[in-house]
Design an enzyme around this catalytic site. Structure first.
Site, PDB file in Angstrom:
ATOM      1  N   SER A 141      59.160  25.697  39.229  1.00 48.83           N
ATOM      2  CA  SER A 141      59.364  26.931  39.980  1.00 48.83           C
ATOM      3  C   SER A 141      58.645  26.795  41.311  1.00 48.83           C
ATOM      4  O   SER A 141      57.777  25.923  41.459  1.00 48.83           O
ATOM      5  CB  SER A 141      58.760  28.102  39.185  1.00 48.83           C
ATOM      6  N   TYR A 154      52.355  32.049  33.841  1.00 48.18           N
ATOM      7  CA  TYR A 154      53.660  31.428  34.153  1.00 48.18           C
ATOM      8  C   TYR A 154      53.469  30.340  35.209  1.00 48.18           C
ATOM      9  O   TYR A 154      53.939  29.214  35.055  1.00 48.18           O
ATOM     10  CB  TYR A 154      54.614  32.520  34.648  1.00 48.18           C
TER      11      TYR A 154
HETATM   12  N1  NAP Z   1      65.584  32.675  37.808  1.00 48.79           N
HETATM   13  C1  NAP Z   1      64.640  32.303  38.645  1.00 48.79           C
HETATM   14  O1  NAP Z   1      64.496  32.895  39.711  1.00 48.79           O
HETATM   15  C2  NAP Z   1      63.740  31.149  38.320  1.00 48.79           C
HETATM   16  C3  NAP Z   1      62.835  30.755  39.298  1.00 48.79           C
HETATM   17  C4  NAP Z   1      61.989  29.683  39.038  1.00 48.79           C
HETATM   18  C5  NAP Z   1      62.046  29.020  37.822  1.00 48.79           C
HETATM   19  N2  NAP Z   1      62.936  29.431  36.880  1.00 48.79           N
HETATM   20  C6  NAP Z   1      62.942  28.694  35.607  1.00 48.79           C
HETATM   21  O2  NAP Z   1      64.247  28.241  35.320  1.00 48.79           O
HETATM   22  C7  NAP Z   1      64.432  28.142  33.904  1.00 48.79           C
HETATM   23  C8  NAP Z   1      65.742  28.819  33.522  1.00 48.79           C
HETATM   24  O3  NAP Z   1      65.600  30.216  33.748  1.00 48.79           O
HETATM   25  P1  NAP Z   1      66.806  31.184  34.154  1.00 48.79           P
HETATM   26  O4  NAP Z   1      66.423  31.799  35.429  1.00 48.79           O
HETATM   27  O5  NAP Z   1      68.102  30.502  34.016  1.00 48.79           O
HETATM   28  O6  NAP Z   1      66.576  32.334  33.063  1.00 48.79           O
HETATM   29  P2  NAP Z   1      67.309  32.738  31.709  1.00 48.79           P
HETATM   30  O7  NAP Z   1      68.720  33.090  31.985  1.00 48.79           O
HETATM   31  O8  NAP Z   1      66.435  33.762  31.077  1.00 48.79           O
HETATM   32  O9  NAP Z   1      67.289  31.376  30.856  1.00 48.79           O
HETATM   33  C9  NAP Z   1      66.202  30.966  30.088  1.00 48.79           C
HETATM   34  C10 NAP Z   1      66.706  30.669  28.696  1.00 48.79           C
HETATM   35  O10 NAP Z   1      65.603  30.153  27.909  1.00 48.79           O
HETATM   36  C11 NAP Z   1      65.660  30.773  26.637  1.00 48.79           C
HETATM   37  N3  NAP Z   1      64.369  30.803  25.967  1.00 48.79           N
HETATM   38  C12 NAP Z   1      63.298  31.582  26.268  1.00 48.79           C
HETATM   39  N4  NAP Z   1      62.322  31.386  25.392  1.00 48.79           N
HETATM   40  C13 NAP Z   1      62.780  30.463  24.504  1.00 48.79           C
HETATM   41  C14 NAP Z   1      62.230  29.867  23.333  1.00 48.79           C
HETATM   42  N5  NAP Z   1      61.012  30.193  22.885  1.00 48.79           N
HETATM   43  N6  NAP Z   1      62.979  28.957  22.659  1.00 48.79           N
HETATM   44  C15 NAP Z   1      64.216  28.632  23.076  1.00 48.79           C
HETATM   45  N7  NAP Z   1      64.796  29.179  24.162  1.00 48.79           N
HETATM   46  C16 NAP Z   1      64.093  30.085  24.872  1.00 48.79           C
HETATM   47  C17 NAP Z   1      66.123  32.176  26.968  1.00 48.79           C
HETATM   48  O11 NAP Z   1      66.549  32.861  25.807  1.00 48.79           O
HETATM   49  P3  NAP Z   1      66.515  34.504  25.822  1.00 48.79           P
HETATM   50  O12 NAP Z   1      67.686  34.917  26.632  1.00 48.79           O
HETATM   51  O13 NAP Z   1      66.588  34.865  24.373  1.00 48.79           O
HETATM   52  O14 NAP Z   1      65.188  34.890  26.467  1.00 48.79           O
HETATM   53  C18 NAP Z   1      67.208  31.928  27.982  1.00 48.79           C
HETATM   54  O15 NAP Z   1      68.457  31.694  27.373  1.00 48.79           O
HETATM   55  C19 NAP Z   1      63.179  28.781  33.266  1.00 48.79           C
HETATM   56  O16 NAP Z   1      62.325  27.747  32.821  1.00 48.79           O
HETATM   57  C20 NAP Z   1      62.546  29.544  34.414  1.00 48.79           C
HETATM   58  O17 NAP Z   1      61.150  29.615  34.280  1.00 48.79           O
HETATM   59  C21 NAP Z   1      63.770  30.493  37.091  1.00 48.79           C
END
Ligand code: NAP
Length: 264
Positions: A141, A154
């Site tokens: 991130s 985080y």
């Molecule tokens: N979106 C942003 O702006 C952003 C920015 C920087 C970094 N990121 C990183 O990018 C990655 C993807 O995030 P995203 O933005 O695409 O969000 P997202 O749509 O919430 O995707 C994250 C996925 O991980 C799953 N997850 C969470 N906890 C878990 C666990 N204990 N075991 C298995 N699966 C789990 C979630 O399931 P649930 O739906 O059940 O929670 C969700 O399907 C993350 O690592 C996040 O930290 C995102």
């Protein structure tokens, strides 16, 4: 990296960037293993992958539970499957102040975002090495580059990932292991909705910053572009990524902005 006919494992594939990347890759890949804790979301992703004519295997697992991660990887490798790319997106965010947050919440975030990712890569890496190499990607991130209010654990988990995977890269490039660290800015996904509060409950809201971010489809396009070129670091997002450069080149300005920018 040529993705054609290859096999991938993508975590966090039930939604957001993990889902978008899985669906994009399924246009050229041979097999995609998708995993997540969200069974319904995973099934929806699997259906989209299958529609693109790609083989898919969906695995429900909790990244905080090392036994469940190892069980799935043991079953994959016992079938003789070789993974060409492991792209880890599963993660959870945070919306709570240091002063209010019990250490149990910090540990929970580290278990999912750091130890879960490490457990899986340790299960996959020996097979990748004996298979002649492969590509690893992790979702860090912008706050893996600097600290930010309401994101202490985080941010710490993403800093930890960066240190771990830079070390892994240095040790294993001789085995043809290529590592890409993804640095997303603000992407329009559900990440803020499922973020943990100081009570350990779900934050439940889409942050305005999040809502104004680029779509996960656009993010997947940027990620694929970087992965194809095997970039060591892939910045993903829009204008907000300027903060990464400000932190690096104008740290004094960054410290002022980090106090003033609306964090939620
Ligand atoms: N979106 C942003 O702006 C952003 C920015 C920087 C970094 N990121 C990183 O990018 C990655 C993807 O995030 P995203 O933005 O695409 O969000 P997202 O749509 O919430 O995707 C994250 C996925 O991980 C799953 N997850 C969470 N906890 C878990 C666990 N204990 N075991 C298995 N699966 C789990 C979630 O399931 P649930 O739906 O059940 O929670 C969700 O399907 C993350 O690592 C996040 O930290 C995102």
């Amino acid at each position: 990296m040529d993705f054609t006919g290859k096999t991938f494992w993508i975590t966090g594939a039930a939604s957001g960037m993990g889902k978008a990347l899985s669906v994009s890759l399924s246009k050229v890949a041979r097999l995609i293993i998708i995993s997540d804790r969200d069974r319904d979301g995973l099934e929806a992703t699997a259906a989209e992958i299958a529609r693109n004519g790609c083989a898919v295997r969906a695995e429900v697992l909790d990244m905080a539970d090392a036994a469940s991660v190892r069980k799935v990887s043991d079953s994959v490798f016992s079938e003789g499957i070789s993974i060409d790319g492991l792209y880890q997106f599963a993660g959870i965010s945070q919306r709570s102040l240091v002063l209010d947050t019990p250490v149990e919440i910090d540990r929970r975030i580290m278990e999912i975002n750091f130890f879960g990712v490490v457990t899986l890569v340790k299960a996959v890496l020996p097979h990748m090495v004996s298979h002649g190499g492969g590509q690893l990607a992790i979702a860090s991130s912008m706050v893996g580059k600097f600290g930010f209010p309401y994101r202490s654990a985080y941010s710490a988990s993403k800093h930890a990932l960066q240190g771990f995977f830079e070390s892994l890269r240095a040790e294993n490039s001789k085995h043809n292991i290529r590592v890409s660290i993804l640095i997303p800015g603000r992407i329009n996904t559900n990440i803020s909705k499922y973020a943990l509060t100081s009570q350990g409950t779900e934050y439940g809201k889409m942050d305005p910053g999040q809502a104004n971010g680029i779509s996960s489809a656009k993010a997947a396009k940027q990620i694929l572009h970087g992965l194809r070129r095997e970039k060591k670091e892939i910045l993903v997002g829009g204008n907000e990524l300027l903060m990464v450069h400000i932190r690096r080149f104008l740290p004094a300005l960054f410290y002022i902005l980090a106090r003033k920018i609306k964090p939620v």
